[in-house]
Design a protein around this motif. Structure first.
Motif, PDB file in Angstrom:
ATOM      1  N   LEU A 198       5.592  22.628 -16.320  1.00 39.05           N
ATOM      2  CA  LEU A 198       5.650  21.208 -16.001  1.00 39.05           C
ATOM      3  C   LEU A 198       5.435  20.969 -14.506  1.00 39.05           C
ATOM      4  N   ALA A 199       5.941  21.868 -13.683  1.00 40.98           N
ATOM      5  CA  ALA A 199       5.781  21.727 -12.235  1.00 40.98           C
ATOM      6  C   ALA A 199       4.314  21.762 -11.824  1.00 40.98           C
ATOM      7  N   LYS A 200       3.479  22.419 -12.631  1.00 40.04           N
ATOM      8  CA  LYS A 200       2.048  22.512 -12.336  1.00 40.04           C
ATOM      9  C   LYS A 200       1.249  21.378 -12.972  1.00 40.04           C
ATOM     10  N   CYS A 201       1.910  20.573 -13.792  1.00 39.23           N
ATOM     11  CA  CYS A 201       1.211  19.535 -14.550  1.00 39.23           C
ATOM     12  C   CYS A 201       0.684  18.433 -13.624  1.00 39.23           C
ATOM     13  N   PRO A 202      -0.597  18.086 -13.716  1.00 38.07           N
ATOM     14  CA  PRO A 202      -1.159  17.056 -12.827  1.00 38.07           C
ATOM     15  C   PRO A 202      -0.602  15.665 -13.088  1.00 38.07           C
ATOM     16  N   ARG A 203       0.035  15.463 -14.252  1.00 36.07           N
ATOM     17  CA  ARG A 203       0.637  14.158 -14.520  1.00 36.07           C
ATOM     18  C   ARG A 203       1.973  14.008 -13.800  1.00 36.07           C
ATOM     19  N   VAL A 204       2.565  15.113 -13.408  1.00 41.49           N
ATOM     20  CA  VAL A 204       3.829  15.113 -12.669  1.00 41.49           C
ATOM     21  C   VAL A 204       3.582  15.307 -11.182  1.00 41.49           C
ATOM     22  N   ASN A 205       2.596  16.120 -10.866  1.00 38.28           N
ATOM     23  CA  ASN A 205       2.245  16.388  -9.473  1.00 38.28           C
ATOM     24  C   ASN A 205       0.730  16.270  -9.315  1.00 38.28           C
ATOM     25  N   PRO A 206       0.218  15.026  -9.250  1.00 41.94           N
ATOM     26  CA  PRO A 206      -1.235  14.820  -9.230  1.00 41.94           C
ATOM     27  C   PRO A 206      -1.901  15.478  -8.024  1.00 41.94           C
ATOM     28  N   PRO A 207      -3.024  16.135  -8.241  1.00 42.37           N
ATOM     29  CA  PRO A 207      -3.778  16.691  -7.108  1.00 42.37           C
ATOM     30  C   PRO A 207      -4.358  15.569  -6.260  1.00 42.37           C
ATOM     31  N   ASP A 208      -4.772  15.908  -5.063  1.00 47.15           N
ATOM     32  CA  ASP A 208      -5.298  14.899  -4.137  1.00 47.15           C
ATOM     33  C   ASP A 208      -6.473  14.142  -4.737  1.00 47.15           C
ATOM     34  N   GLU A 209      -7.288  14.826  -5.541  1.00 45.45           N
ATOM     35  CA  GLU A 209      -8.460  14.187  -6.138  1.00 45.45           C
ATOM     36  C   GLU A 209      -8.040  13.042  -7.056  1.00 45.45           C
ATOM     37  N   VAL A 210      -6.933  13.225  -7.771  1.00 48.11           N
ATOM     38  CA  VAL A 210      -6.426  12.161  -8.631  1.00 48.11           C
ATOM     39  C   VAL A 210      -5.748  11.079  -7.798  1.00 48.11           C
ATOM     40  N   ARG A 211      -4.944  11.494  -6.835  1.00 46.89           N
ATOM     41  CA  ARG A 211      -4.232  10.524  -5.989  1.00 46.89           C
ATOM     42  C   ARG A 211      -5.193   9.573  -5.288  1.00 46.89           C
ATOM     43  N   SER A 212      -6.365  10.064  -4.957  1.00 41.72           N
ATOM     44  CA  SER A 212      -7.342   9.230  -4.249  1.00 41.72           C
ATOM     45  C   SER A 212      -7.877   8.110  -5.139  1.00 41.72           C
ATOM     46  N   ARG A 213      -7.652   8.210  -6.452  1.00 43.06           N
ATOM     47  CA  ARG A 213      -8.159   7.209  -7.384  1.00 43.06           C
ATOM     48  C   ARG A 213      -7.049   6.323  -7.947  1.00 43.06           C
ATOM     49  N   LEU A 214      -5.861   6.379  -7.361  1.00 43.32           N
ATOM     50  CA  LEU A 214      -4.749   5.562  -7.858  1.00 43.32           C
ATOM     51  C   LEU A 214      -4.673   4.252  -7.091  1.00 43.32           C
ATOM     52  N   HIS A 215      -4.418   3.170  -7.821  1.00 45.47           N
ATOM     53  CA  HIS A 215      -4.386   1.832  -7.243  1.00 45.47           C
ATOM     54  C   HIS A 215      -3.082   1.133  -7.627  1.00 45.47           C
ATOM     55  N   VAL A 216      -2.547   0.363  -6.708  1.00 42.75           N
ATOM     56  CA  VAL A 216      -1.365  -0.462  -6.964  1.00 42.75           C
ATOM     57  C   VAL A 216      -1.806  -1.913  -7.068  1.00 42.75           C
ATOM     58  N   PHE A 217      -1.390  -2.592  -8.128  1.00 43.98           N
ATOM     59  CA  PHE A 217      -1.756  -4.001  -8.293  1.00 43.98           C
ATOM     60  C   PHE A 217      -1.170  -4.803  -7.124  1.00 43.98           C
ATOM     61  N   LYS A 218      -1.946  -5.707  -6.595  1.00 39.16           N
ATOM     62  CA  LYS A 218      -1.530  -6.424  -5.388  1.00 39.16           C
ATOM     63  C   LYS A 218      -0.323  -7.334  -5.654  1.00 39.16           C
ATOM     64  N   TRP A 219       0.359  -7.679  -4.596  1.00 39.06           N
ATOM     65  CA  TRP A 219       1.460  -8.634  -4.674  1.00 39.06           C
ATOM     66  C   TRP A 219       0.897 -10.013  -4.977  1.00 39.06           C
ATOM     67  N   LEU A 220       1.443 -10.651  -6.002  1.00 41.87           N
ATOM     68  CA  LEU A 220       0.961 -11.970  -6.405  1.00 41.87           C
ATOM     69  C   LEU A 220       1.956 -13.051  -6.010  1.00 41.87           C
ATOM     70  N   GLU A 221       1.456 -14.108  -5.386  1.00 40.75           N
ATOM     71  CA  GLU A 221       2.300 -15.270  -5.144  1.00 40.75           C
ATOM     72  C   GLU A 221       2.653 -15.898  -6.490  1.00 40.75           C
ATOM     73  N   GLU A 222       3.729 -16.669  -6.515  1.00 43.75           N
ATOM     74  CA  GLU A 222       4.268 -17.161  -7.780  1.00 43.75           C
ATOM     75  C   GLU A 222       3.238 -17.902  -8.630  1.00 43.75           C
ATOM     76  N   ALA A 223       2.481 -18.803  -8.013  1.00 42.01           N
ATOM     77  CA  ALA A 223       1.510 -19.598  -8.766  1.00 42.01           C
ATOM     78  C   ALA A 223       0.406 -18.706  -9.344  1.00 42.01           C
ATOM     79  N   GLU A 224      -0.066 -17.746  -8.549  1.00 41.68           N
ATOM     80  CA  GLU A 224      -1.122 -16.842  -9.002  1.00 41.68           C
ATOM     81  C   GLU A 224      -0.600 -15.925 -10.110  1.00 41.68           C
ATOM     82  N   ASP A 225       0.617 -15.459  -9.951  1.00 39.50           N
ATOM     83  CA  ASP A 225       1.239 -14.601 -10.959  1.00 39.50           C
ATOM     84  C   ASP A 225       1.354 -15.350 -12.287  1.00 39.50           C
TER      85      ASP A 225
END
Length: 236
Positions: A196-223
């Motif tokens: 499990l310690a080697k699993c990329p879903r638990v410890n993603p390699p840099d190649e995967v991390r470079s493709r991860l995105h966080v949804f932006k903060w939305l103001e109340e009306a936009e949300d």
């Protein structure tokens, strides 16, 4: 994160990735792209999540839009695409974690899925695969916070510190295989579950991390508007 840039007011419990899970026996090969979710040959064997940021975020990534700085028009286009494929019967349903049973049973070819779920499902169906698509995947975290009105802040803080001890964090990951926020957890996890310690879903390699995105903060009306569009898209 836009709502706490210096990470002063929250502590992540665990993080996860919204990506794609699939059954190779039904897809007849590897899945690499978000576009595969819309392949006509999988009609009726596709599910998406009721979590707006994961489903809309992935669809936007597939259309070349970054959820970290998306516009309302980007969200509208993604919701319109989801609605089209729901109405034509391509998307079977919209789920929470309950996609897991259908996926393990072989009722689904491909679905939007959370990274930590696949570990347990492999015990039921070892053929199942999970990927962070080539266009990108959605990163999120469940967070620990103390209400400002709490009269038990000291005890809550002690618990948070306990969870951030790498040895304790490793036990949490072993039970729920998501990403730990505590430095040193990987070394401790290797002592109790080396695979499990080697699993990329638990410890993603840099190649995967470079493709991860966080949804932006939305103001109340936009949300509110994007949630309305999404609820309409999924037929809620």
């Amino acid at each position: 994160l836009a709502w706490d840039p210096k990470a002063e007011y929250f502590m992540p419990w665990q993080a996860g990735i919204g990506g794609i899970a699939y059954n190779p026996k039904l897809t007849k090969g590897k899945v690499t792209s978000i576009d595969d979710l819309f392949d006509p040959k999988y009609k009726g064997q596709v599910t998406m999540l009721t979590e707006m940021r994961d489903s809309v975020g992935l669809v936007m990534l597939g259309d070349g839009k970054d959820p970290a700085n998306c516009t309302l028009d980007d969200a509208k286009a993604a919701c319109a695409k989801i609605k089209k494929y729901r109405q034509n019967g391509h998307i079977r349903s919209f789920t929470g974690n309950d996609y897991a049973e259908d996926l393990a049973a072989g009722n689904l070819a491909i679905c939007i899925a959370w990274s930590g779920d696949i570990q347990g499902l492999k015990a039921d169906n070892p053929d199942l695969q999970w990927i962070a698509p080539k266009e990108g995947a959605m990163l999120y975290s469940d967070n620990m916070m103390i209400p400002k009105t709490s009269d038990r802040a000291e005890g809550a803080s002690a618990f948070m510190n306990y969870c951030y001890d790498p040895a304790h964090s490793a036990k949490i990951v072993a039970a729920a295989p998501y990403l730990s926020p505590a430095k040193g957890t990987g070394d401790e996890l290797a002592k109790i579950n080396a695979d499990l310690a080697k699993c990329p879903r638990v410890n993603p390699p840099d190649e995967v991390r470079s493709r991860l995105h966080v949804f932006k903060w939305l103001e109340e009306a936009e949300d509110t508007e994007i949630i309305r569009l999404f609820q309409d898209a999924i037929g809620a």
